[in-house]
Design an enzyme around this catalytic site. Structure first.
Site, PDB file in Angstrom:
ATOM      1  N   ASP A 126      20.423  52.038  45.857  1.00 38.48           N
ATOM      2  CA  ASP A 126      19.833  53.382  45.896  1.00 38.48           C
ATOM      3  C   ASP A 126      18.345  53.271  46.232  1.00 38.48           C
ATOM      4  O   ASP A 126      17.575  52.655  45.490  1.00 38.48           O
ATOM      5  CB  ASP A 126      20.007  54.048  44.518  1.00 38.48           C
ATOM      6  CG  ASP A 126      19.205  55.349  44.394  1.00 38.48           C
ATOM      7  OD1 ASP A 126      18.883  55.754  43.268  1.00 38.48           O
ATOM      8  OD2 ASP A 126      18.892  55.943  45.463  1.00 38.48           O
ATOM      9  N   ASN A 176      16.259  55.994  46.853  1.00 42.93           N
ATOM     10  CA  ASN A 176      15.403  57.165  46.559  1.00 42.93           C
ATOM     11  C   ASN A 176      15.531  57.655  45.119  1.00 42.93           C
ATOM     12  O   ASN A 176      15.145  58.779  44.807  1.00 42.93           O
ATOM     13  CB  ASN A 176      15.719  58.305  47.543  1.00 42.93           C
ATOM     14  CG  ASN A 176      17.137  58.820  47.351  1.00 42.93           C
ATOM     15  OD1 ASN A 176      17.946  58.199  46.647  1.00 42.93           O
ATOM     16  ND2 ASN A 176      17.447  59.946  47.980  1.00 42.93           N
ATOM     17  N   ASP A 205      17.936  58.685  43.186  1.00 42.81           N
ATOM     18  CA  ASP A 205      18.837  59.757  42.707  1.00 42.81           C
ATOM     19  C   ASP A 205      20.091  59.169  42.044  1.00 42.81           C
ATOM     20  O   ASP A 205      21.006  59.899  41.700  1.00 42.81           O
ATOM     21  CB  ASP A 205      19.220  60.708  43.861  1.00 42.81           C
ATOM     22  CG  ASP A 205      20.071  60.010  44.925  1.00 42.81           C
ATOM     23  OD1 ASP A 205      20.538  60.700  45.856  1.00 42.81           O
ATOM     24  OD2 ASP A 205      20.284  58.778  44.815  1.00 42.81           O
ATOM     25  N   ASP A 215      22.614  54.569  49.105  1.00 40.82           N
ATOM     26  CA  ASP A 215      22.410  55.320  50.347  1.00 40.82           C
ATOM     27  C   ASP A 215      22.142  54.377  51.524  1.00 40.82           C
ATOM     28  O   ASP A 215      22.014  53.166  51.345  1.00 40.82           O
ATOM     29  CB  ASP A 215      21.254  56.308  50.172  1.00 40.82           C
ATOM     30  CG  ASP A 215      20.046  55.660  49.507  1.00 40.82           C
ATOM     31  OD1 ASP A 215      19.602  56.144  48.447  1.00 40.82           O
ATOM     32  OD2 ASP A 215      19.596  54.615  50.025  1.00 40.82           O
ATOM     33  N   ASP A 249      34.696  53.383  58.722  1.00 40.44           N
ATOM     34  CA  ASP A 249      35.967  53.739  58.098  1.00 40.44           C
ATOM     35  C   ASP A 249      36.503  54.992  58.795  1.00 40.44           C
ATOM     36  O   ASP A 249      35.799  56.006  58.883  1.00 40.44           O
ATOM     37  CB  ASP A 249      35.735  54.035  56.605  1.00 40.44           C
ATOM     38  CG  ASP A 249      36.910  53.575  55.745  1.00 40.44           C
ATOM     39  OD1 ASP A 249      36.683  52.934  54.707  1.00 40.44           O
ATOM     40  OD2 ASP A 249      38.061  53.862  56.159  1.00 40.44           O
ATOM     41  N   ASP A 289      42.053  54.150  57.503  1.00 37.43           N
ATOM     42  CA  ASP A 289      42.551  54.504  56.180  1.00 37.43           C
ATOM     43  C   ASP A 289      44.013  54.967  56.241  1.00 37.43           C
ATOM     44  O   ASP A 289      44.338  55.885  57.000  1.00 37.43           O
ATOM     45  CB  ASP A 289      41.665  55.654  55.659  1.00 37.43           C
ATOM     46  CG  ASP A 289      41.892  55.929  54.190  1.00 37.43           C
ATOM     47  OD1 ASP A 289      41.683  55.018  53.382  1.00 37.43           O
ATOM     48  OD2 ASP A 289      42.286  57.057  53.856  1.00 37.43           O
ATOM     49  N   GLU A 341      44.661  49.957  57.370  1.00 38.99           N
ATOM     50  CA  GLU A 341      45.067  49.847  55.965  1.00 38.99           C
ATOM     51  C   GLU A 341      46.458  50.419  55.856  1.00 38.99           C
ATOM     52  O   GLU A 341      46.676  51.580  56.215  1.00 38.99           O
ATOM     53  CB  GLU A 341      44.118  50.614  55.047  1.00 38.99           C
ATOM     54  CG  GLU A 341      44.457  50.388  53.589  1.00 38.99           C
ATOM     55  CD  GLU A 341      44.158  51.564  52.686  1.00 38.99           C
ATOM     56  OE1 GLU A 341      44.142  52.692  53.180  1.00 38.99           O
ATOM     57  OE2 GLU A 341      43.932  51.354  51.481  1.00 38.99           O
ATOM     58  N   HIS A 399      37.392  48.266  47.355  1.00 39.76           N
ATOM     59  CA  HIS A 399      36.918  49.351  46.481  1.00 39.76           C
ATOM     60  C   HIS A 399      38.058  50.029  45.721  1.00 39.76           C
ATOM     61  O   HIS A 399      37.806  50.901  44.866  1.00 39.76           O
ATOM     62  CB  HIS A 399      36.169  50.377  47.332  1.00 39.76           C
ATOM     63  CG  HIS A 399      37.052  51.034  48.327  1.00 39.76           C
ATOM     64  ND1 HIS A 399      37.665  50.369  49.374  1.00 39.76           N
ATOM     65  CD2 HIS A 399      37.497  52.294  48.419  1.00 39.76           C
ATOM     66  CE1 HIS A 399      38.404  51.181  50.060  1.00 39.76           C
ATOM     67  NE2 HIS A 399      38.335  52.372  49.510  1.00 39.76           N
ATOM     68  N   ASP A 400      39.306  49.660  46.054  1.00 35.88           N
ATOM     69  CA  ASP A 400      40.466  50.234  45.366  1.00 35.88           C
ATOM     70  C   ASP A 400      41.096  49.258  44.379  1.00 35.88           C
ATOM     71  O   ASP A 400      42.038  49.646  43.669  1.00 35.88           O
ATOM     72  CB  ASP A 400      41.573  50.588  46.381  1.00 35.88           C
ATOM     73  CG  ASP A 400      41.204  51.714  47.307  1.00 35.88           C
ATOM     74  OD1 ASP A 400      41.715  51.723  48.440  1.00 35.88           O
ATOM     75  OD2 ASP A 400      40.399  52.572  46.896  1.00 35.88           O
TER      76      ASP A 400
HETATM   77  O1  TEU Z   1      43.625  53.948  49.894  1.00 34.62           O
HETATM   78  C1  TEU Z   1      45.017  54.090  50.142  1.00 34.62           C
HETATM   79  C2  TEU Z   1      45.792  53.798  48.931  1.00 34.62           C
HETATM   80  O2  TEU Z   1      46.988  53.724  48.943  1.00 34.62           O
HETATM   81  C3  TEU Z   1      45.035  53.668  47.675  1.00 34.62           C
HETATM   82  O3  TEU Z   1      45.153  54.932  47.064  1.00 34.62           O
HETATM   83  C4  TEU Z   1      45.612  52.563  46.828  1.00 34.62           C
HETATM   84  O4  TEU Z   1      46.965  52.439  47.033  1.00 34.62           O
HETATM   85  C5  TEU Z   1      45.429  52.909  45.402  1.00 34.62           C
HETATM   86  O5  TEU Z   1      44.139  53.418  45.297  1.00 34.62           O
HETATM   87  C6  TEU Z   1      45.591  51.650  44.559  1.00 34.62           C
HETATM   88  O6  TEU Z   1      45.057  51.926  43.285  1.00 34.62           O
HETATM   89  C7  TEU Z   1      42.804  54.576  50.874  1.00 34.62           C
HETATM   90  C8  TEU Z   1      41.369  54.362  50.454  1.00 34.62           C
HETATM   91  O7  TEU Z   1      41.084  52.968  50.456  1.00 34.62           O
HETATM   92  C9  TEU Z   1      41.216  54.953  49.076  1.00 34.62           C
HETATM   93  O8  TEU Z   1      39.900  54.698  48.565  1.00 34.62           O
HETATM   94  C10 TEU Z   1      41.441  56.450  49.175  1.00 34.62           C
HETATM   95  O9  TEU Z   1      41.410  57.000  47.872  1.00 34.62           O
HETATM   96  C11 TEU Z   1      42.806  56.762  49.808  1.00 34.62           C
HETATM   97  O10 TEU Z   1      43.101  55.958  50.944  1.00 34.62           O
HETATM   98  C12 TEU Z   1      42.819  58.207  50.312  1.00 34.62           C
HETATM   99  O11 TEU Z   1      41.923  58.310  51.403  1.00 34.62           O
HETATM  100 CA    CA Z   2      20.078  57.461  46.739  1.00 37.53          CA
END
Ligand code: TEU
Ligand code: CA
Length: 558
Positions: free
Chosen positions: A21, A23, A25, A29, A98, A199, A256, A329-330
């Site tokens: 971050d 700035n 907040d 960013d 993405d 995605d 994905e 991130h998932d």
């Molecule tokens: O994720 C696709 C997806 O299937 C995920 O929801 C995953 O299976 C699940 O989170 C496992 O815990 C993509 C993106 O990476 C995710 O961040 C988004 O939430 C989702 O699509 C909808 O765009």
């Molecule tokens: Ca920020």
């Protein structure tokens, strides 16, 4: 097999909201990312995958886009984005964006129009259906709990949303939708980006008729993956996208694909089919889940991981191409999930990195993985932010009657917020992520797990990642060598070989917290040079070797 820059690259995934971050907040960013480009260059990565930065109400943290050609206010301006691209390219790093086109935000102008009336020109940009017998058009379940349909009283119909109700699915059957998407992709590619991560791109073609799924007794909805995954026209759409857009640029594409099989991946990634370069499979991510899905915890067996990795490595070798990841991130943090973040955090983080980076494919590093960041256990559900987690908690604890401690344990082990706690830069307040109040709490262990400490410690996970990335650059066998699994029944050691021209690599990974002796395969491998080796010299090479807890070794040989 064709040589390509995207096969030889290491990719670093940035989740901007949690990266840096600039700035105050409390939200990461674009200028915060620009500040850290020298760090990424020092790590040695070649490509940056930027999670969505487009305008969004952030119902799903940017995966609900309301304007594909504008930057989310919280992340900065289009000028900031253009400087990020320029600064990345100036450091000889590429940038992929993405592409989220299975759905938009319900605040996108297309959807605002579409829901106005059944005759609106944008009506068929989305998937609207009348109810059936007083309920939703079918029994599909949303990935974020509840029905995949939302009733809209304005026109007395339901719209499909495989994810949150603020993420209506686009109707890819409609050529106007496809043309809009191709135009938008071209607009970004003409700005100079180097490709896309796509995605849930295997969801864009649904089975015609949107049929009900086979519902289990007592269940109200069914996880309809097989009804909307890899649908009948998905390859047509991707070949059209390639012909109309991608083929005009030297770009990298990764799709994905939840639920994709290796046989389908052959079709998606075979170069002569002109679809995608590679896919993200989930098969190795589902090995620690029971029949009830991700929240139904089950320990992973190493032999299951071997079976899946072997299938994908041999299945795509010479046909398509693998992506390699254990984190994003998932997903929860790999050192907590597959390693040992209590007594062997550094050792197991290095072992897992070795296991992954010496396979055939393009490796993806998720922010924080390179310093061995771990899962988090926030004291209450109020500290959690992820819509998937919060919806599941509400459905199963508040509305259902499942025990809170059982659900919290599942969130601790599998929740997506594990990967979304702020990047830990140093031991100053909020780990140096922000001067303000972070949008999500920092993991309390930042005082000893942070970039500053990692750079100062020559034995850190960070310097280990730098080392294996350098090895990749110097040894084509790591990129292009064939894969051979060894000792597939061994529940403790993951052993495999790579073969390329007249060279071989032997990779041994101890996935346990015990010393493990290992019979060396002298009948098929003769060591010449250690690449990853913690012993005085190669003369110690005997019939048996003892791997220490979570130790990995890599030897080059014949
Ligand atoms: O994720 C696709 C997806 O299937 C995920 O929801 C995953 O299976 C699940 O989170 C496992 O815990 C993509 C993106 O990476 C995710 O961040 C988004 O939430 C989702 O699509 C909808 O765009
Ligand atoms: Ca920020």
């Amino acid at each position: 097999m064709g040589k390509h820059w995207w096969k030889e690259s290491v990719v670093y995934q940035i989740y901007p909201r949690s990266f840096n971050d600039s700035n105050g907040d409390g939200i990461g960013d674009l200028r915060g990312i620009i500040e850290k480009l020298d760090y990424l260059k020092y790590l040695g990565v070649d490509v940056i995958w930027l999670c969505p930065v487009y305008r969004s109400p952030n119902d799903d943290n940017g995966y609900d886009i309301s304007d594909y050609k504008a930057i989310m206010d919280e992340f900065g301006t289009m000028e900031d984005w253009e400087e990020l691209l320029e600064q990345a390219h100036a450091r000889d790093m590429k940038l992929i964006m993405d592409l989220v086109v299975n759905h938009t935000s319900d605040e996108h102008s297309w959807f605002i129009e579409s829901r106005k009336s059944k005759t609106n020109p944008y009506r068929d940009y989305y998937i609207w259906r009348p109810g059936k017998d007083g309920r939703e058009p079918n029994n599909w379940e949303s990935a974020f709990s509840g029905s995949a349909w939302e009733y809209d009283p304005e026109t007395d119909e339901y719209y499909l949303h495989l994810f949150s109700k603020k993420q209506p699915d686009l109707n890819w059957e409609n050529e106007k939708v496809r043309n809009e998407i191709y135009e938008m992709m071209t607009w970004w590619l003409d700005k100079g980006i180097d490709g896309f991560r796509m995605d849930v791109i295997n969801f864009i073609s649904k089975v015609p008729g949107l049929p009900d799924g086979d519902i289990e007794r007592g269940k109200k909805y069914v996880s309809g993956h097989k009804y909307f995954m890899n649908g009948p026209k998905v390859h047509d759409y991707l070949q059209e996208m390639n012909e109309r857009v991608l083929s005009k640029y030297d770009v990298m594409t990764v799709g994905e694909m939840p639920g994709v099989t290796v046989d389908e991946a052959k079709l998606y990634t075979a170069p002569e089919r002109n679809e995608l370069n590679m896919v993200f499979t989930f098969e190795h991510m589902d090995l620690d889940a029971g029949p009830g899905g991700k929240w139904d915890l089950r320990p992973m067996k190493l032999t299951d991981l071997k079976r899946v990795i072997n299938k994908w490595q041999t299945g795509l070798s010479g046909v398509g191409w693998n992506s390699l990841y254990l984190n994003n991130h998932d997903q929860p943090r790999m050192v907590s999930r597959f390693g040992n973040d209590k007594n062997y955090r550094v050792e197991s983080a290095k072992m897992l990195a070795t296991f992954l980076h010496f396979l055939q494919g393009t490796p993806f590093i998720y922010q924080g993985e390179e310093i061995g960041m771990t899962n988090v256990q926030f004291p209450t559900i109020d500290d959690y932010r992820d819509i998937e987690t919060l919806n599941m908690y509400r459905e199963r604890v508040i509305e259902g009657n499942e025990r809170e401690e059982k659900i919290m344990q599942a969130i601790y082990e599998k929740g997506r917020d594990n990967a979304r706690t702020p990047m830990q830069w140093d031991d100053s307040p909020n780990a140096g992520f922000t001067e303000g109040t972070p949008w999500i709490c920092v993991n309390p262990n930042y005082k000893n797990i942070n970039v500053k400490q990692a750079i100062e410690d020559s034995n850190s996970v960070f310097h280990y990642y730098r080392k294996i990335i350098k090895l990749r650059k110097r040894n084509p066998i790591i990129v292009y060598g064939d894969f051979q699994l060894l000792d597939e029944e061994n529940e403790n050691i993951f052993a495999y070989m790579r073969m390329y021209e007249n060279e071989k690599l032997l990779i041994l990974c101890n996935f346990t917290d015990q010393n493990r002796s290992y019979q060396l395969p002298n009948n098929i491998f003769h060591p010449v040079e250690p690449l990853i080796w913690n012993y005085p010299d190669l003369d110690d090479w005997e019939e048996m070797i003892t791997l220490r807890p979570y130790e990995a070794i890599v030897l080059k040989g014949k």
